[in-house]
Design an enzyme around this catalytic site. Sequence first.
Site, mmCIF file in Angstrom:
data_model
loop_
_atom_site.group_PDB
_atom_site.id
_atom_site.type_symbol
_atom_site.label_atom_id
_atom_site.label_comp_id
_atom_site.label_asym_id
_atom_site.label_seq_id
_atom_site.Cartn_x
_atom_site.Cartn_y
_atom_site.Cartn_z
ATOM 1 N N ASN A 1 107.572 53.868 84.907
ATOM 2 C CA ASN A 1 107.299 52.464 85.214
ATOM 3 C C ASN A 1 108.459 51.881 86.025
ATOM 4 O OD1 ASN A 1 108.728 52.719 82.754
ATOM 5 N ND2 ASN A 1 108.074 50.727 82.013
ATOM 6 N N GLU B 1 109.647 48.145 87.093
ATOM 7 C CA GLU B 1 109.416 46.709 86.928
ATOM 8 C C GLU B 1 110.023 45.921 88.093
ATOM 9 O OE1 GLU B 1 110.664 45.843 82.888
ATOM 10 O OE2 GLU B 1 108.867 46.837 82.108
ATOM 11 N N CYS C 1 103.075 50.624 86.644
ATOM 12 C CA CYS C 1 103.055 51.507 85.470
ATOM 13 C C CYS C 1 103.415 52.944 85.852
ATOM 14 C CB CYS C 1 101.675 51.515 84.830
ATOM 15 S SG CYS C 1 101.276 50.022 83.922
ATOM 16 N N GLU D 1 101.813 55.672 85.064
ATOM 17 C CA GLU D 1 100.642 56.442 85.496
ATOM 18 C C GLU D 1 100.391 56.217 86.984
ATOM 19 O OE1 GLU D 1 100.964 54.431 82.961
ATOM 20 O OE2 GLU D 1 99.691 54.973 81.265
ATOM 21 N N CYS E 1 97.252 51.630 80.012
ATOM 22 C CA CYS E 1 96.714 50.268 80.044
ATOM 23 C C CYS E 1 95.342 50.287 80.738
ATOM 24 C CB CYS E 1 97.674 49.321 80.758
ATOM 25 S SG CYS E 1 97.644 49.482 82.558
ATOM 26 N N CYS F 1 95.358 51.180 84.457
ATOM 27 C CA CYS F 1 95.670 52.592 84.728
ATOM 28 C C CYS F 1 94.512 53.497 84.333
ATOM 29 C CB CYS F 1 96.958 52.999 84.033
ATOM 30 S SG CYS F 1 98.395 52.351 84.906
HETATM 31 N N1 THU Z 1 103.474 50.531 80.941
HETATM 32 C C1 THU Z 1 103.227 51.705 81.596
HETATM 33 O O1 THU Z 1 104.027 52.151 82.434
HETATM 34 N N2 THU Z 1 102.082 52.364 81.301
HETATM 35 C C2 THU Z 1 101.169 51.951 80.382
HETATM 36 O O2 THU Z 1 100.108 52.540 80.293
HETATM 37 C C3 THU Z 1 101.470 50.821 79.511
HETATM 38 C C4 THU Z 1 102.571 49.933 79.992
HETATM 39 C C5 THU Z 1 104.693 49.791 81.277
HETATM 40 C C6 THU Z 1 104.472 48.546 82.084
HETATM 41 C C7 THU Z 1 105.714 47.755 81.763
HETATM 42 O O3 THU Z 1 106.748 48.159 82.656
HETATM 43 C C8 THU Z 1 106.087 48.199 80.353
HETATM 44 O O4 THU Z 1 105.354 49.390 80.107
HETATM 45 C C9 THU Z 1 105.760 47.171 79.293
HETATM 46 O O5 THU Z 1 104.459 46.759 79.392
#
Ligand code: THU
Length: 132
Positions: free
Chosen positions: A41, A43, A52, A54, A85, A88
């Site tokens: 991920n 941000e 994310c 994925e 999520c 994704c």
């Molecule tokens: N996140 C992912 O990278 N993948 C997921 O399937 C769930 C959430 C990340 C997004 C964000 O940077 C952090 O987790 C908190 O939500």
Amino acid sequence: MSADLIEAAVAAMSKAYAPYSNFSVGAAVRGASGKVYAGCNVENASYPEGCCAETSALSAMVMAGEARVTEVAVAGAGDKLVTPCGGCRQRLREFAADDVAIHICGPQGLRKTVTLGELLPLSFGPDNLDQE
Ligand code: THU
């Protein structure tokens, strides 16, 4: 057989750029060639612009010239399973069939395996657009 994929997802967790949530996620997808593509991920100070793990892994796969996913692993810490999520799930659906295994992992490795069809039933995919 899935050990390399799971290892790649767990290793990718440590690459996460997550200064806002402090929640590191790693993901790995296996392309039809057998090659593994990992992502983390990433941000952003403008929160919704974050991406994310994925999504990062899928981007690496497409950049390498592949467009079919045969297996997925996602890794994150905490008591709850870190499942992909909603967004994704749909992004994975673009490249993966319903029966593709998604390995949900913690820092120590595999916790549970589900299929994409279980995570995203009755999905809308590229085949929906294949109408004469
Ligand atoms: N996140 C992912 O990278 N993948 C997921 O399937 C769930 C959430 C990340 C997004 C964000 O940077 C952090 O987790 C908190 O939500």
